[in-house]
Design a protein around this motif. Structure first.
Motif, short mmCIF file in Angstrom:
data_model
loop_
_atom_site.label_atom_id
_atom_site.label_comp_id
_atom_site.label_asym_id
_atom_site.label_seq_id
_atom_site.Cartn_x
_atom_site.Cartn_y
_atom_site.Cartn_z
N GLY A 177 53.50 25.16 132.33
CA GLY A 177 53.32 24.14 133.35
C GLY A 177 54.40 24.28 134.40
N SER A 178 54.06 23.93 135.64
CA SER A 178 54.95 24.25 136.75
C SER A 178 55.07 23.12 137.75
CB SER A 178 54.43 25.51 137.46
OG SER A 178 55.05 25.73 138.70
N TYR A 179 56.08 23.26 138.62
CA TYR A 179 56.24 22.35 139.74
C TYR A 179 55.14 22.52 140.78
CZ TYR A 179 60.14 19.09 140.02
OH TYR A 179 60.93 17.97 139.89
N ASP A 180 54.29 23.56 140.62
CA ASP A 180 53.13 23.70 141.50
C ASP A 180 51.95 22.86 141.02
OD1 ASP A 180 52.08 25.11 139.34
OD2 ASP A 180 52.17 27.06 140.31
N ASN A 181 52.20 22.04 139.97
CA ASN A 181 51.22 21.10 139.39
C ASN A 181 50.14 21.80 138.57
OD1 ASN A 181 52.68 19.51 141.16
ND2 ASN A 181 50.98 19.19 142.60
N MET A 182 50.27 23.10 138.35
CA MET A 182 49.24 23.88 137.67
C MET A 182 49.58 24.14 136.21
SD MET A 182 47.00 24.41 140.01
CE MET A 182 46.83 24.47 141.80
N LEU A 183 48.52 24.14 135.37
CA LEU A 183 48.60 24.63 134.00
C LEU A 183 47.99 26.02 133.97
CD1 LEU A 183 48.93 24.31 130.87
CD2 LEU A 183 46.62 23.31 130.89
N LYS A 184 48.72 26.99 133.45
CA LYS A 184 48.21 28.35 133.38
C LYS A 184 48.29 28.86 131.94
CE LYS A 184 49.31 29.56 138.17
NZ LYS A 184 47.94 29.85 138.66
N LYS A 214 53.81 46.08 133.72
CA LYS A 214 54.29 44.98 132.90
C LYS A 214 53.99 43.61 133.53
CE LYS A 214 57.95 47.41 130.42
NZ LYS A 214 57.48 47.09 129.05
N LEU A 215 53.41 43.61 134.71
CA LEU A 215 53.03 42.36 135.35
C LEU A 215 51.69 41.87 134.81
CD1 LEU A 215 53.95 43.13 139.07
CD2 LEU A 215 55.36 42.00 137.34
N ARG A 216 51.59 40.57 134.56
CA ARG A 216 50.36 39.98 134.05
C ARG A 216 50.00 38.74 134.86
NH1 ARG A 216 50.18 44.20 132.28
NH2 ARG A 216 49.73 44.93 130.17
N SER A 217 48.72 38.61 135.15
CA SER A 217 48.18 37.43 135.84
C SER A 217 47.63 36.46 134.81
CB SER A 217 47.09 37.86 136.83
OG SER A 217 47.60 38.71 137.82
N PRO A 218 47.47 35.19 135.18
CA PRO A 218 46.97 34.21 134.22
C PRO A 218 45.51 34.47 133.84
CG PRO A 218 47.16 33.22 136.39
CD PRO A 218 47.82 34.56 136.47
N ALA A 219 45.19 34.18 132.58
CA ALA A 219 43.80 34.26 132.13
C ALA A 219 43.01 33.07 132.65
CB ALA A 219 43.75 34.32 130.61
N ILE A 220 43.67 31.90 132.71
CA ILE A 220 43.04 30.66 133.17
C ILE A 220 44.05 29.87 133.99
CG2 ILE A 220 41.82 28.55 132.49
CD1 ILE A 220 41.34 29.84 129.75
N THR A 221 43.60 29.25 135.06
CA THR A 221 44.41 28.30 135.83
C THR A 221 43.64 26.99 135.93
OG1 THR A 221 45.52 30.02 137.12
CG2 THR A 221 45.48 27.81 138.05
N MET A 222 44.33 25.90 135.63
CA MET A 222 43.69 24.58 135.68
C MET A 222 44.51 23.63 136.53
SD MET A 222 42.40 24.44 131.75
CE MET A 222 43.73 25.53 131.32
N GLU A 223 43.85 22.94 137.43
CA GLU A 223 44.53 21.99 138.29
C GLU A 223 43.94 20.60 138.10
OE1 GLU A 223 43.76 22.34 142.54
OE2 GLU A 223 42.34 23.96 142.10
N GLY A 224 44.78 19.61 138.37
CA GLY A 224 44.37 18.22 138.18
C GLY A 224 45.53 17.27 138.34
N ILE A 259 40.55 24.60 126.82
CA ILE A 259 40.88 25.92 127.34
C ILE A 259 39.66 26.85 127.28
CG2 ILE A 259 42.43 27.90 127.11
CD1 ILE A 259 43.69 25.18 127.99
N GLU A 260 38.76 26.58 126.34
CA GLU A 260 37.58 27.43 126.18
C GLU A 260 36.68 27.40 127.42
OE1 GLU A 260 34.62 26.77 122.88
OE2 GLU A 260 35.77 28.45 122.04
N ILE A 261 36.52 26.20 127.99
CA ILE A 261 35.68 26.08 129.18
C ILE A 261 36.50 25.91 130.46
CG2 ILE A 261 33.75 25.15 127.88
CD1 ILE A 261 34.50 22.38 128.83
N GLY A 262 37.84 25.77 130.30
CA GLY A 262 38.71 25.67 131.45
C GLY A 262 38.58 24.38 132.23
N GLU A 263 38.39 23.25 131.51
CA GLU A 263 38.22 21.97 132.18
C GLU A 263 39.04 20.88 131.52
OE1 GLU A 263 34.13 20.91 132.34
OE2 GLU A 263 33.55 22.54 133.70
N GLN A 264 39.32 19.84 132.29
CA GLN A 264 40.00 18.66 131.78
C GLN A 264 39.05 17.83 130.93
OE1 GLN A 264 42.28 16.21 134.67
NE2 GLN A 264 41.15 14.47 133.83
N LYS A 265 39.50 17.42 129.72
CA LYS A 265 38.67 16.61 128.83
C LYS A 265 38.98 15.12 128.97
CE LYS A 265 38.34 17.73 124.53
NZ LYS A 265 38.74 18.15 123.15
N GLN A 266 40.27 14.77 129.01
CA GLN A 266 40.68 13.38 129.05
C GLN A 266 41.91 13.23 129.92
OE1 GLN A 266 40.71 13.24 124.53
NE2 GLN A 266 40.14 11.12 124.95
#
Length: 423
Positions: free
Chosen positions: A214-221, A250-260, A292-299
């Motif tokens: 989690g980051s100061y960019d408000n994103m969960l990755k 050795k650089l890796r990008s996120p598999a999933i990014t979620m915002e909310g 994380i499976e569908i990449g969406e907020q549940k609650q």
């Protein structure tokens, strides 16, 4: 019987100290200390040879620890005195004892433990590994180009063998890094650099081969922590080490990014669910659960103040949160009706920066605060902690209880403080 007398029955699950199940008359002004003397006298009546000098008992009524006179407790809890009151007793845990202290060159932002090893992240951009028992400083890793904000040992079998340990560091430089440390050779290998956040990476947690940040960019990755590809191995040896240039592979990008979230994510934990699930807390005063499976907020749940940290108890499903209103809360997000907050704990005099559960006792947890104190709590005593853990000279940034024998904290006084716990 005097009008100020009460009839109680003492029970225990610890058969070493069991007493006959008979009604006992007590004064309504009695406290836990007086109950302790009564129980010891009853035990001695049955077994004169038993040693009780080093034993002290605690007492529970209706699921709460007794921390006042029984008359005050009964009035506060609206307990009827018309019936016999059942009081459960058990051996009180001993206070954690100061064990060791480690000095860094800058603020200690994060600590984690695994086996006999402490991992610490420092504001001078370095990570450190220490032996928790003898205090040996094993290695310093200048891992990042800015302050390290979070560190995490990787568990659940990703360690290659008993000598090699995998860990993650997260930084203000907007990256997270995956490392392997060979404890026998005292060598560190840089595995991956995770890029994708656009502000400071504040928190991290791991589940199997997945890492959440989690980051100061408000994103969960979410990132993959699978074994490294063959090729360039940046191996660093011994004492203080220098990191080589990061190769592109050795650089890796996120598999999933979620915002909310609308403000920084201050804490994240994986939940023990059938589908991969992450819970996040934020400075925007919300707690969110993500599929994380569908990449969406549940609650999503809202509090009255910003969250600063979160911890998850796998055995009960309870969530522990730290907030800037100086309160600790226990939540049960599975509740379908009524308040999700099961209890509130108050004793700190400043923002609460960090919380963690005991790894073996679901009734115990620890907290750390900007008031420079750490505290050990029993969930059954909301207003009074079990013990204060003193020693820091400035605000505490992180506390960890992953090793059942040791409570570890790090702070703005550049110190790690270790307290040993009796099992």
């Amino acid at each position: 019987m005097d009008s100020n007398d009460l009839i109680v029955n003492f029970i225990t699950k610890d058969q070493r100290y069991a007493v006959p199940s008979i009604p006992v008359n007590i004064k309504s002004s009695s406290t836990g200390e007086e109950f302790d003397r009564i129980i010891k006298a009853l035990i001695k009546d049955n077994n004169e040879k038993i040693a009780l000098e080093q034993v002290e008992f605690d007492f529970i009524i209706n699921g709460k620890l007794l921390r006042q006179t029984i008359d005050e407790f009964i009035k506060n809890e609206n307990i009827s005195t018309e019936i016999q009151i059942e009081i459960e007793y058990f051996v009180k845990c001993e206070p954690p004892k100061p064990h060791k202290s480690f000095l860094h060159d800058d603020w200690v932002a994060s600590v984690d433990t695994i086996d006999e090893w402490i991992l610490s992240g420092c504001y001078d951009s370095s990570a450190h590994i220490w032996n928790i028992k003898n205090g040996q400083h094993k290695i310093a890793i200048p891992a990042h180009t800015s302050s390290i904000k979070a560190v995490k040992w990787i568990r659940n079998g990703l360690r290659k063998n008993n000598q090699k340990y995998t860990f993650v560091t997260c930084s203000h430089d907007e990256t997270a890094m995956l490392w392997i440390w060979d404890s026998k050779l005292n060598q560190v290998e840089h595995i991956f650099t995770y890029i994708g956040h656009c502000r400071s990476v504040e928190c991290v947690d791991q589940h199997k081969d997945l890492i959440a940040t989690g980051s100061y960019d408000n994103m969960l990755k979410i990132w993959s922590a699978i074994d490294p590809i063959d090729g360039d191995n940046n191996v660093n040896e011994g004492g203080d080490v220098e990191m080589k240039d990061i190769s592109k592979k050795k650089l890796r990008s996120p598999a999933i990014t979620m915002e909310g979230h609308k403000e920084s994510i201050s804490g994240c934990v994986w939940l023990n669910e059938q589908v991969p699930t992450v819970l996040t807390v934020s400075l925007d005063q919300t707690m969110k659960i993500w599929d994380i499976e569908i990449g969406e907020q549940k609650q999503s749940f809202t509090s009255s103040k910003s969250f600063l940290d979160v911890a998850y108890c796998p055995s009960t499903g309870n969530i522990l949160t730290a907030s800037c209103d100086r309160l600790i809360r226990i939540w049960d997000p599975r509740q379908n009706h009524g308040s999700l907050v099961k209890n509130v704990y108050s004793s700190h005099d400043a923002w609460i920066s960090s919380v963690d559960w005991s790894p073996t006792n679901a009734n115990l947890f620890v907290s750390a605060s900007y008031d420079s104190t750490a505290k050990q709590w029993d969930i059954r005593s909301p207003m009074v902690p079990l013990y204060d853990l003193l020693g820091h000279q400035d605000k505490i940034m992180s506390i960890n209880w992953s090793n059942e024998q040791f409570i570890v904290s790090g702070g703005a006084d550049s110190q790690i403080k270790i307290f040993s716990c009796s099992l």
